[in-house]
Design a protein around this motif. Structure first.
Motif, PDB file in Angstrom:
ATOM      1  N   VAL A  12      -4.953   3.047   0.819  1.00  0.00           N
ATOM      2  CA  VAL A  12      -3.924   2.035   1.010  1.00  0.00           C
ATOM      3  C   VAL A  12      -2.961   2.123  -0.162  1.00  0.00           C
ATOM      4  O   VAL A  12      -3.377   2.084  -1.323  1.00  0.00           O
ATOM      5  CB  VAL A  12      -4.551   0.618   1.083  1.00  0.00           C
ATOM      6  N   ILE A  13      -1.666   2.263   0.141  1.00  0.00           N
ATOM      7  CA  ILE A  13      -0.653   2.307  -0.907  1.00  0.00           C
ATOM      8  C   ILE A  13       0.407   1.249  -0.626  1.00  0.00           C
ATOM      9  O   ILE A  13       0.595   0.832   0.506  1.00  0.00           O
ATOM     10  CB  ILE A  13       0.022   3.689  -1.032  1.00  0.00           C
ATOM     11  N   ALA A  14       1.074   0.836  -1.673  1.00  0.00           N
ATOM     12  CA  ALA A  14       2.231  -0.045  -1.542  1.00  0.00           C
ATOM     13  C   ALA A  14       3.441   0.789  -1.921  1.00  0.00           C
ATOM     14  O   ALA A  14       3.415   1.503  -2.921  1.00  0.00           O
ATOM     15  CB  ALA A  14       2.088  -1.246  -2.468  1.00  0.00           C
ATOM     16  N   ALA A  15       4.495   0.733  -1.119  1.00  0.00           N
ATOM     17  CA  ALA A  15       5.699   1.508  -1.391  1.00  0.00           C
ATOM     18  C   ALA A  15       6.918   0.697  -0.963  1.00  0.00           C
ATOM     19  O   ALA A  15       6.852  -0.095  -0.030  1.00  0.00           O
ATOM     20  CB  ALA A  15       5.656   2.826  -0.636  1.00  0.00           C
ATOM     21  N   THR A  16       8.014   0.931  -1.650  1.00  0.00           N
ATOM     22  CA  THR A  16       9.270   0.295  -1.268  1.00  0.00           C
ATOM     23  C   THR A  16       9.866   1.058  -0.083  1.00  0.00           C
ATOM     24  O   THR A  16       9.511   2.220   0.152  1.00  0.00           O
ATOM     25  CB  THR A  16      10.278   0.327  -2.437  1.00  0.00           C
ATOM     26  N   PRO A  17      10.774   0.441   0.655  1.00  0.00           N
ATOM     27  CA  PRO A  17      11.453   1.174   1.730  1.00  0.00           C
ATOM     28  C   PRO A  17      12.156   2.436   1.222  1.00  0.00           C
ATOM     29  O   PRO A  17      12.146   3.464   1.897  1.00  0.00           O
ATOM     30  CB  PRO A  17      12.455   0.154   2.277  1.00  0.00           C
TER      31      PRO A  17
ATOM     32  N   LEU B  35       9.993   2.337   8.809  1.00  0.00           N
ATOM     33  CA  LEU B  35      11.306   1.995   8.260  1.00  0.00           C
ATOM     34  C   LEU B  35      12.150   1.263   9.300  1.00  0.00           C
ATOM     35  O   LEU B  35      12.866   0.312   8.972  1.00  0.00           O
ATOM     36  CB  LEU B  35      12.027   3.257   7.775  1.00  0.00           C
ATOM     37  N   ASP B  36      12.069   1.673  10.571  1.00  0.00           N
ATOM     38  CA  ASP B  36      12.787   0.977  11.637  1.00  0.00           C
ATOM     39  C   ASP B  36      12.308  -0.471  11.760  1.00  0.00           C
ATOM     40  O   ASP B  36      13.113  -1.392  11.911  1.00  0.00           O
ATOM     41  CB  ASP B  36      12.604   1.693  12.978  1.00  0.00           C
ATOM     42  N   GLN B  37      10.990  -0.674  11.673  1.00  0.00           N
ATOM     43  CA  GLN B  37      10.439  -2.026  11.736  1.00  0.00           C
ATOM     44  C   GLN B  37      10.938  -2.872  10.581  1.00  0.00           C
ATOM     45  O   GLN B  37      11.270  -4.048  10.754  1.00  0.00           O
ATOM     46  CB  GLN B  37       8.909  -1.988  11.723  1.00  0.00           C
ATOM     47  N   LEU B  38      11.000  -2.292   9.393  1.00  0.00           N
ATOM     48  CA  LEU B  38      11.479  -3.018   8.222  1.00  0.00           C
ATOM     49  C   LEU B  38      12.949  -3.402   8.372  1.00  0.00           C
ATOM     50  O   LEU B  38      13.355  -4.490   7.975  1.00  0.00           O
ATOM     51  CB  LEU B  38      11.281  -2.187   6.949  1.00  0.00           C
ATOM     52  N   ARG B  39      13.748  -2.518   8.941  1.00  0.00           N
ATOM     53  CA  ARG B  39      15.167  -2.817   9.141  1.00  0.00           C
ATOM     54  C   ARG B  39      15.360  -3.954  10.129  1.00  0.00           C
ATOM     55  O   ARG B  39      16.290  -4.742  10.009  1.00  0.00           O
ATOM     56  CB  ARG B  39      15.902  -1.569   9.633  1.00  0.00           C
TER      57      ARG B  39
ATOM     58  N   VAL C  86      13.447  -6.491  10.493  1.00  0.00           N
ATOM     59  CA  VAL C  86      13.059  -7.736   9.825  1.00  0.00           C
ATOM     60  C   VAL C  86      14.178  -8.228   8.897  1.00  0.00           C
ATOM     61  O   VAL C  86      14.356  -9.421   8.722  1.00  0.00           O
ATOM     62  CB  VAL C  86      11.743  -7.563   9.045  1.00  0.00           C
ATOM     63  N   GLU C  87      14.917  -7.309   8.319  1.00  0.00           N
ATOM     64  CA  GLU C  87      15.946  -7.685   7.336  1.00  0.00           C
ATOM     65  C   GLU C  87      17.067  -8.464   7.912  1.00  0.00           C
ATOM     66  O   GLU C  87      17.509  -8.628   8.890  1.00  0.00           O
ATOM     67  CB  GLU C  87      16.519  -6.429   6.671  1.00  0.00           C
TER      68      GLU C  87
END
Length: 88
Positions: free
Chosen positions: A32-37, A81-85, A87-88
């Motif tokens: 499990v990693i945490a990363a920025t977009p 990344l599409d999912q994150l966009r 949400v923004e």
């Protein structure tokens, strides 16, 4: 005077919470990693460049994984990344 851009990468390894293991989301073999977009985009773009620059016949030897696996990973990252966009 030239301005210098300093990039601080925030990606980090997260400690595996025992509640996640064997759940529907996390398998015991996964990391499990945490990363920025931006970090995810860098990884996806790097995969894309590798897929374009390295021939199929040498991809496995040079990168340790198949072209198909790299395409699948790039696709998964692009989907995130599409999912994150959205949400923004």
């Amino acid at each position: 005077m030239l301005g210098l851009v300093y990039l601080k990468f925030l990606m980090k390894l997260l400690r595996l919470d025992p509640r996640w293991v064997y759940s529907t989301e996390i398998d015991a073999r996964q990391v499990v990693i945490a990363a920025t977009p931006d970090e995810l985009a860098l990884i996806a773009n790097s995969l894309n460049e590798s897929l374009e620059a390295i021939e199929d016949w040498e991809f496995q030897t040079r990168l340790g994984e198949s072209h198909e696996a790299a395409r699948a990973l790039r696709s998964q990252i692009s989907g995130l990344l599409d999912q994150l966009r959205e949400v923004e």
